[in-house]
Design an enzyme around this catalytic site. Structure first.
Site, PDB file in Angstrom:
ATOM      1  N   ASP A  78       0.878  -0.904   0.351  1.00  0.00           N
ATOM      2  CA  ASP A  78      -0.407   0.552  -0.166  1.00  0.00           C
ATOM      3  C   ASP A  78       0.725   0.997  -0.428  1.00  0.00           C
ATOM      4  OD1 ASP A  78      -1.607   2.562   0.518  1.00  0.00           O
ATOM      5  OD2 ASP A  78      -3.281   0.019   0.865  1.00  0.00           O
ATOM      6  N   ILE A 104     -19.469  -1.374   0.047  1.00  0.00           N
ATOM      7  CA  ILE A 104     -19.229  -1.388   1.333  1.00  0.00           C
ATOM      8  C   ILE A 104     -18.496  -0.516   2.164  1.00  0.00           C
ATOM      9  CG2 ILE A 104     -17.560  -3.261   2.437  1.00  0.00           C
ATOM     10  CD1 ILE A 104     -18.995  -4.584  -0.247  1.00  0.00           C
ATOM     11  N   TYR A 109     -14.449   6.537 -11.959  1.00  0.00           N
ATOM     12  CA  TYR A 109     -14.041   5.169 -11.966  1.00  0.00           C
ATOM     13  C   TYR A 109     -15.243   3.946 -12.553  1.00  0.00           C
ATOM     14  CZ  TYR A 109     -14.373   2.226  -7.345  1.00  0.00           C
ATOM     15  OH  TYR A 109     -14.154   1.365  -6.621  1.00  0.00           O
ATOM     16  N   ASN A 126      -5.996  -4.981  -5.549  1.00  0.00           N
ATOM     17  CA  ASN A 126      -7.318  -4.593  -4.804  1.00  0.00           C
ATOM     18  C   ASN A 126      -6.929  -2.827  -4.468  1.00  0.00           C
ATOM     19  OD1 ASN A 126      -9.383  -4.199  -2.699  1.00  0.00           O
ATOM     20  ND2 ASN A 126      -6.982  -2.879  -1.688  1.00  0.00           N
ATOM     21  N   THR A 139     -16.282   0.819   4.150  1.00  0.00           N
ATOM     22  CA  THR A 139     -14.662   0.629   3.765  1.00  0.00           C
ATOM     23  C   THR A 139     -15.081   2.396   4.153  1.00  0.00           C
ATOM     24  OG1 THR A 139     -15.095   0.873   1.779  1.00  0.00           O
ATOM     25  CG2 THR A 139     -14.459  -0.824   2.400  1.00  0.00           C
ATOM     26  N   LYS A 160     -13.577   0.037 -13.896  1.00  0.00           N
ATOM     27  CA  LYS A 160     -13.824  -0.419 -13.315  1.00  0.00           C
ATOM     28  C   LYS A 160     -14.095  -1.376 -14.801  1.00  0.00           C
ATOM     29  CE  LYS A 160     -12.554  -0.085  -8.993  1.00  0.00           C
ATOM     30  NZ  LYS A 160     -11.292  -0.922  -7.931  1.00  0.00           N
TER      31      LYS A 160
END
Length: 257
Positions: free
Chosen positions: A39, A191, A158, A92, A193, A162
């Site tokens: 990361d 989600i 985005y 990810n 997050t 994707k």
């Protein structure tokens, strides 16, 4: 969470400092894999590693910017040097990007979203695939989104990125299907997050907005990072041995409507 047999295997998880990435790194470790957590957020990544080690797992952290080819190459080399090869990867790392109509979207913001969310996945794969083939195969899961399956107003970059991840996944799956390497995509709904709750649409700051987004899903709730992690582990495990090239929606029914 279900436990899949990935014992004594090695895995890379990018974007592993929080959210879905952290949950998946923890799930890999609980299932016996050795995990390289990557990361740009060093503090978060080190915390993920601490949590894994605290629970008896094996993990290392490496600061990696997936827009930098040399850093991605070094990431894969590090995993191979540490554990003798590479078996699994969860690509990810991603950002939410700006929210704006297509004709008003800033070009710099567009390029950044595409470079991290789509090209970053390809950069990872171009180094991961050769190492997996040396081992006779493996499994890659790329993080797409429900926005890789449907459109979403005011998120053109985005959504485009994707959708690109889904297409890239399908192409690679066909290329390596007879070489023991499976490539799939995971397509999460909304989600809980940091990206969703604290940045992006910031649902953690507005209960009414949270309820509105939850209602977009037939289950009338947001997903948990652990629910995505469980699906990633299944896609990597021998239990999914006949699954490749598939964009798996884990979305509370969002795309079933």
């Amino acid at each position: 969470m279900a436990q899949y047999d990935v014992a004594d295997r090695s895995a890379i998880v990018t974007g592993g400092a929080a959210g879905i990435g952290r949950a998946t790194a923890l799930a890999f470790a609980r299932a016996g894999a050795k995990v390289l957590v990557a990361d740009v957020n060093a503090a978060g990544g080190e915390e993920t590693v601490r949590l894994i080690r605290e629970s008896g797992g094996t993990a290392e952290f490496m600061r990696v910017d997936v827009t930098k080819d040399e850093q991605v190459a070094a990431m894969v080399k590090r995993a191979v040097d540490l554990w003798g090869g590479l078996d699994y990867a969860f690509n990810n790392a991603g950002i939410e990007g700006a929210l704006a109509p297509t004709h008003e979207y800033p070009e710099e913001a567009w390029q950044r979203v595409i470079d991290i969310n789509l090209t970053g996945v390809w950069r990872c794969m171009r180094y991961e695939i050769p190492e997996m083939l040396k081992r006779g195969g493996g499994a890659i899961v790329n993080c797409a989104s429900i926005l890789g399956l449907v459109g979403f107003a005011n998120a053109p970059a985005y959504t485009a990125a994707k959708h690109g991840v889904v297409g890239l996944t399908k192409a690679a799956a066909q290329e390596y299907a007879q070489m023991g390497l499976r490539v799939n995509a995971i397509c999460p709904g909304f989600i809980e997050t940091p990206m969703v709750m604290e940045r992006g649409v910031q649902l953690g700051k507005d209960k009414a907005a949270y309820a509105q987004v939850a209602a977009l899903h037939p289950m009338n709730r947001l997903g948990k990072p652990e629910e995505i992690a469980n699906a990633v582990l299944w896609l990597c495990s021998p239990e999914a041995s006949f699954v490749t090239g598939y964009p798996l929606a884990v979305d509370g029914g969002y795309t079933a409507q």
